[in-house]
Design an enzyme around this catalytic site. Structure first.
Site, PDB file in Angstrom:
ATOM      1  N   PHE A   1      41.004  44.100  48.883  1.00 18.33           N
ATOM      2  CA  PHE A   1      41.443  42.838  48.281  1.00 18.33           C
ATOM      3  C   PHE A   1      41.724  43.043  46.788  1.00 18.33           C
ATOM      4  O   PHE A   1      40.901  43.574  46.065  1.00 18.33           O
ATOM      5  CB  PHE A   1      40.367  41.763  48.482  1.00 18.33           C
ATOM      6  CG  PHE A   1      40.727  40.452  47.839  1.00 18.33           C
ATOM      7  CD1 PHE A   1      41.843  39.730  48.275  1.00 18.33           C
ATOM      8  CD2 PHE A   1      39.976  39.946  46.786  1.00 18.33           C
ATOM      9  CE1 PHE A   1      42.185  38.527  47.661  1.00 18.33           C
ATOM     10  CE2 PHE A   1      40.317  38.738  46.180  1.00 18.33           C
ATOM     11  CZ  PHE A   1      41.423  38.024  46.626  1.00 18.33           C
ATOM     12  N   GLN A   2      42.893  42.622  46.356  1.00 17.95           N
ATOM     13  CA  GLN A   2      43.326  42.728  44.956  1.00 17.95           C
ATOM     14  C   GLN A   2      43.332  44.163  44.436  1.00 17.95           C
ATOM     15  O   GLN A   2      43.100  44.412  43.264  1.00 17.95           O
ATOM     16  CB  GLN A   2      42.482  41.816  44.053  1.00 17.95           C
ATOM     17  CG  GLN A   2      42.712  40.352  44.404  1.00 17.95           C
ATOM     18  CD  GLN A   2      42.265  39.387  43.334  1.00 17.95           C
ATOM     19  OE1 GLN A   2      41.311  39.653  42.615  1.00 17.95           O
ATOM     20  NE2 GLN A   2      42.953  38.256  43.245  1.00 17.95           N
TER      21      GLN A   2
ATOM     22  N   GLU B   1      48.956  36.282  32.624  1.00 16.42           N
ATOM     23  CA  GLU B   1      48.712  37.610  32.045  1.00 16.42           C
ATOM     24  C   GLU B   1      49.927  38.161  31.313  1.00 16.42           C
ATOM     25  O   GLU B   1      49.796  38.940  30.367  1.00 16.42           O
ATOM     26  CB  GLU B   1      48.267  38.601  33.129  1.00 16.42           C
ATOM     27  CG  GLU B   1      46.868  38.329  33.685  1.00 16.42           C
ATOM     28  CD  GLU B   1      46.863  37.368  34.860  1.00 16.42           C
ATOM     29  OE1 GLU B   1      47.911  36.732  35.131  1.00 16.42           O
ATOM     30  OE2 GLU B   1      45.811  37.245  35.517  1.00 16.42           O
TER      31      GLU B   1
ATOM     32  N   MET C   1      73.766  32.954  26.718  1.00 17.78           N
ATOM     33  CA  MET C   1      74.303  34.307  26.588  1.00 17.78           C
ATOM     34  C   MET C   1      75.012  34.728  27.876  1.00 17.78           C
ATOM     35  O   MET C   1      76.056  35.384  27.847  1.00 17.78           O
ATOM     36  CB  MET C   1      73.190  35.285  26.224  1.00 17.78           C
ATOM     37  CG  MET C   1      73.676  36.671  25.886  1.00 17.78           C
ATOM     38  SD  MET C   1      74.883  36.684  24.538  1.00 17.78           S
ATOM     39  CE  MET C   1      73.836  37.029  23.130  1.00 17.78           C
TER      40      MET C   1
ATOM     41  N   LYS D   1      35.514  48.602  39.161  1.00 15.32           N
ATOM     42  CA  LYS D   1      34.412  47.678  38.926  1.00 15.32           C
ATOM     43  C   LYS D   1      33.051  48.376  38.900  1.00 15.32           C
ATOM     44  O   LYS D   1      32.182  48.023  38.103  1.00 15.32           O
ATOM     45  CB  LYS D   1      34.420  46.591  40.004  1.00 15.32           C
ATOM     46  CG  LYS D   1      33.426  45.471  39.721  1.00 15.32           C
ATOM     47  CD  LYS D   1      33.612  44.278  40.644  1.00 15.32           C
ATOM     48  CE  LYS D   1      32.652  43.157  40.264  1.00 15.32           C
ATOM     49  NZ  LYS D   1      32.811  41.976  41.128  1.00 15.32           N
TER      50      LYS D   1
END
Ligand SMILES: Cc1ncc(C[n+]2csc(CCOP(=O)(O)OP(=O)(O)O)c2C)c(N)n1
Ligand SMILES: [Mg+2]
Lengths: 582, 164
Positions: free
Chosen positions: A114-115, A52, A488, A164
């Site tokens: 959950f999630q 993602e 760097m 949802k």
């Protein structure tokens, strides 16, 4: 007859009506109703990423190349948190982006389901605004607002969190998309204050040692032509920030190069000694000002910015002008022309000023440094790689970069001719940005040559997207300045920590990049010398490989440093110019 | 410098957390904060007490204005204005002499005793913060059992109003 749609379908329809053609995403439980709605239509193409974070950088690259918001779709919980780095990256560089994060259903919000994660809370400090959907009915209005807010004023990312239950396929609602939007609490400036602009014009005419300091706001505000017009009329030198590169042609004689941390000797000196600075769409970032207390002591500062909060935040502006770069510069141009009738420029002072700038350039300009280095080192220099790529692409490619030395070499040695051509994470400095950003650009402009200048460290932060590149046949050219180290970091350790390389090297643990790339079905070539480089670059940019992803693994001198470099805590004129010389 | 900011805010879930988040994120402090809906239910009005010189307050104001849900921001301390705070204070009140003295002090400060027990008074007091502090000093720290203050609310003097 009014259409009846589910929340998921309403969301996708709203995106269609907003003119969205592509979205970048990754599915998961809370997003599945939305994914089903995507399946049932053809207008919005969904690009399946591998992580993602990469989706957000792709949307970001898409937005930077086109000016239109990039759109991301992620699931709740880990999907949403994986998007955070990309949202912060877009926020820091003021990039318009819409991130749609699925959320657990309303009835379980707050139960550690959950999630479940509080996406609105986590993202709050790094978004321009965010919405949580309460009912499917409000989705069109929220989407409309989101796009308007993302694009207007100082652009930025917007999160829309969608529980949802509001996308339930069994609950249908009437659909209509709002025609227009106006918010009483959000009224971005559309033009500048004419009195202030006239004051600025008068100050410009009096200047003896002026410089125009133009940043990303010129690119974002599509004000390149207006910037060039003002520069032509005044004859003043122009410097760009890292974000502003391309807003003024890199090959133009009036261009003195980038300023700041790794800016050119001539631009940093011209800034420091200027008696007038015209700042446009730049925010006096700490990488530019160095020590604010020592910043440009003799300069009158005119600051044009669409975001009032950017003005006088770090450096107090003498003439602040709030407004978008384009109309303000156009009005400034007109105002200058009017004033010129009774007050000419101070020609002789300007001539003397240009002479001084020329002396700085001759003494320590980038090309000068190049000539010296070429003869000293037997190894391939990173600067030479960028120059070869510049030649092979005739200076016309979109160039994205990651973060590190390679980024600075690209910024210094690729001469950008137009805005939006140079795409990098300037504000957050996100390693792993380059490849997915290049993918977003390639999706947006399929026929363009898109080059990603990267370092092996940064590349390994999002290289899973090579699989996405295979799936969508993206012909990106990746140029890996392989110094076998976090260059760097190593440079700072050389300069400030007595060469103690604490966790900045991994020489024996690097993959065989040619094999790695081939395993994903791509082409890859390695170059170690200048001759090899020329051959490899020719091949990579040849017509035969035009439609292929090609990786150039260029082993460059691991001990090379980026110079000039500002001395910490100093003024802009305080620069280290080469190793061991302060 | 002490500053009292009046903020009109969309009365929406999450709007207040953005204001508070901004102060935390930008390292500005909040001395006190009051908030409630106005006569227009779609708007909330906040009074926010903070510290800062002119430059700092200008930045705070600009950043507040940048929040999408913020409709108006006004620095009340820039002009003539009225400040009020309400305090509920529970004080030890034992023995007739002490109880009477407390009651007198309370009247001097125009407080109201809103609850009484054999050993305590609960006093309600409104006024500028200075007055509340003076009251606490007058009755003495050892008498105080519990203090609840609302934080300052403010409004401009005269005809000037903060409106859309
Ligand atoms: C996500 C992230 N982590 C850490 C850093 C700090 N950092 C800046 S440059 C750099 C080294 C980058 O190495 P590489 O990509 O190989 O580029 P090089 O400097 O060698 O050209 C690091 C670790 C960062 N910018 N981003
Ligand atoms: Mg490296």
């Amino acid at each position: 007859m009014t259409e009846m749609l589910s929340g998921g379908e309403i969301l996708i329809r709203a995106l269609q009506d907003e003119g969205v053609e592509q979205i970048f995403g990754y599915p998961g439980g809370a997003a599945l109703h939305i994914y089903d709605a995507i399946f049932k239509q053809q207008k919005v193409e969904h690009i399946l990423v591998r992580h993602e974070q990469a989706a957000t950088h792709m949307a970001d690259g898409y937005a930077r190349a086109t000016g239109n918001p990039g759109v991301v779709l992620v699931t709740s919980g880990p999907g949403a948190t994986n998007a955070i780095t990309g949202i912060a990256t877009a926020y820091m560089d003021s990039i318009p982006m819409i991130v749609i994060s699925a959320q657990v259903p309303h009835e379980v919000i707050g139960t550690d389901a959950f999630q479940e994660t509080d996406m609105i809370g986590i993202s709050r400090p790094i978004v321009k605004h965010s919405f949580i959907v309460k009912t499917a009915k409000e989705i069109p209005w929220l989407v409309k607002q989101a796009f308007y807010i993302a694009k207007s004023g100082r652009p930025g990312p917007i999160v829309i969190d969608i529980p949802k239950d509001t996308t339930d396929p069994n609950e249908l609602f009437e659909y209509s998309y709002p025609e227009s939007v106006s918010l009483r609490s959000y009224k971005p400036a559309l033009k500048g204050h004419s009195g202030q602009i006239r004051k600025a014009a008068v100050a410009l005419l009096k200047a003896k040692r002026p410089i125009i300091y133009a940043g990303g706001g010129v690119v974002q505000g599509a004000a390149e032509d207006e910037l060039v017009a003002v520069a032509r009329l005044t004859g003043f030198p122009v410097t760009n920030t890292l974000m502003g590169l391309g807003s003024f042609p890199g090959n133009d004689p009036q261009f003195v190069g980038m300023l700041g941390m790794h800016g050119t000797f001539e631009s940093n000196n011209a800034m420091h000694h200027a008696d007038l600075i015209l700042a446009v769409g730049a925010r006096f970032d700490d990488r530019v000002t160095n020590n604010p207390a020592k910043f440009c002591p003799g300069a009158t500062i005119i600051h044009i910015d669409v975001d009032p909060a950017s003005i006088s935040k770090v450096i107090t502006a003498d003439i602040p002008i709030v407004g978008p770069a384009k109309p303000v510069l156009a009005e400034l141009h007109a105002s200058l022309q009017a004033e010129l009738a009774n007050h000419p420029f101070d020609k002789s002072s300007l001539e003397a000023w240009w002479k001084r700038i020329g002396q700085w350039r001759d003494a320590h300009g980038l090309d000068h440094d190049q000539r010296r280095r070429k003869s000293e080192s037997g190894q391939l220099l990173p600067q030479q790689v960028i120059q070869a790529v510049y030649r092979a692409t005739r200076g016309e490619a979109f160039v994205t970069s990651d973060v590190g030395q390679h980024q600075m070499f690209a910024a210094q040695y690729y001469k950008f001719g137009r805005g939006r051509q140079w795409i990098n994470s300037g504000g957050l400095g996100t390693m792993g940005f380059g490849l997915p950003a290049a993918m977003g650009v390639q999706f947006a402009v399929p026929d363009a040559t898109v080059v990603c200048v990267t370092g092996e460290g940064s590349f390994m932060m999002n290289m899973q997207e090579l699989s996405t590149c295979m799936q969508y046949a993206l012909p990106i050219k990746i140029v890996n300045l392989n110094n076998q180290a976090l260059g760097m970091v190593k440079q700072w350790q050389d300069m400030q920590y007595g060469g103690r390389y604490s966790h900045s090297t991994y020489r024996d643990a690097l993959p065989d990049f040619d094999q790695l790339l081939r395993s994903f079905g791509h082409h890859s070539f390695t170059a170690r010398t200048l001759d090899e480089l020329d051959a490899v670059v020719d091949e990579a940019f040849s017509d035969e490989l035009k439609d292929k992803l090609v990786f150039i693994n260029a082993y460059v001198d691991p001990d090379e440093h980026v110079y000039p470099m500002l001395v910490r805590g100093g003024a802009l004129e305080d620069m280290v110019l080469s190793k061991g010389v302060a | 410098m002490r500053r009292l900011l009046a903020v009109l805010l969309e009365n929406e879930a999450g709007a207040l957390s953005r204001v508070i988040g901004l102060f935390a994120q930008r390292n500005y402090n909040i001395e006190s904060l009051t908030v409630a809906p106005t006569e227009d239910r779609t708007l909330s009005r906040l009074t926010l007490l903070t510290e800062g010189d002119d430059e700092k307050i200008e930045q705070v104001t600009k950043h507040l204005n940048r929040l999408i849900e913020v409709v108006k921001v006004n620095d009340l301390t820039e002009g003539a204005h009225i400040e009020r705070e309400l305090m509920l204070i529970k004080v030890r009140a034992e023995g007739n002499g002490h109880r009477e003295e407390l009651y007198r002090t309370c009247r001097i400060f125009r407080g109201t005793v809103v609850d009484v027990t054999p050993d305590s008074y609960t006093v309600q007091l409104t006024g500028p913060t200075k007055k509340l502090l003076a009251f606490m000093r007058a009755i003495g720290e050892t008498s105080i059992l519990e203090v609840v203050r609302t934080g300052v609310s403010g409004i401009g003097r005269g005809d000037k109003i903060l409106e859309l």
